[in-house]
Design a protein around this motif. Sequence first.
Motif, PDB file in Angstrom:
ATOM      1  N   SER A   7       0.835  -1.202   0.000  1.00 11.01           N
ATOM      2  CA  SER A   7       0.000   0.000   0.000  1.00 11.01           C
ATOM      3  C   SER A   7       0.868   1.250   0.000  1.00 11.01           C
ATOM      4  O   SER A   7       1.853   1.359   0.741  1.00 11.01           O
ATOM      5  N   GLY A   8       0.506   2.204  -0.864  1.00  9.77           N
ATOM      6  CA  GLY A   8       1.226   3.458  -0.954  1.00  9.77           C
ATOM      7  C   GLY A   8       2.454   3.413  -1.839  1.00  9.77           C
ATOM      8  O   GLY A   8       3.120   4.431  -2.028  1.00  9.77           O
ATOM      9  N   LYS A   9       2.768   2.246  -2.385  1.00  7.05           N
ATOM     10  CA  LYS A   9       3.946   2.117  -3.235  1.00  7.05           C
ATOM     11  C   LYS A   9       3.559   2.148  -4.709  1.00  7.05           C
ATOM     12  O   LYS A   9       2.465   1.728  -5.098  1.00  7.05           O
TER      13      LYS A   9
END
Length: 259
Positions: A7-9
């Motif tokens: 997540s967030g990558k």
Amino acid sequence: MQTFDLSGKTAIITGGASGIGKAIATKLAQHGAHAIILDVNEENAKELSEAIAKDGGKSSYGVCDITNADHVAETFTQLLGDSSLDILINNAGIAHIGNLLQTTGEDLDKVYQVNVKGAFHCAQEAVKRMETTGGGSIINVSSIAAHVGIADRLAYSMSKGAIHALSLSIARDFLDKNIRCNTVSPARVHTPFVDGFIAKNYAGQEEEIFDKLSKSQPIGRMGKPEEVGALVLYLCADEASFITGSDFPIDGGFVTLNN
């Protein structure tokens, strides 16, 4: 907390619109990454990006000639802007059939431009970003052809051997920037490319040749793209933070048991 949480990558997957690349892009998106699909086939790239989004994932796409350094730089800037890049999957590649005497210099150059220089161009752009934003993970898709002699695959085998050297150099040179670089080396994986190759070169013998190629792996079958995707997911995740400069055969025992 989800295992292998991305997540967030943000991840770029070259050759990401079909076959192994498609499976990798799908798997990374399922685990939270923004999967950016780079491919020469815009229709397929768009279709996959929309399918990922429909399933609740985050994805975008771009058309890119990875053999052209300027086009790679422009495409990365267009798709990423000032955003960081956390993951690069160098998956795009082409094959060639022929031994030393059957391979021309032009054949070798064509394979080299895509398989080696393409990966080099993309890795350069990725590392420029990763070294200023805390690091990242680069996975270069190689092949068992870099480890064992495969008949009539001179140019392809040479290119994949170069990918190993590229990966080791990146892993060594950017340790202090928290950039990890590894390779995965599949044996035969059942993709539409394999079906097309058999149909083109062995018309009327498709079932026989498919069975023969499947049984060349000691495990008795070809790999599945999703299995490669799962391995790549692990290597991209924080759970693999102690792994760099390594190669991971995913080959049904081909390299070590085929004797």
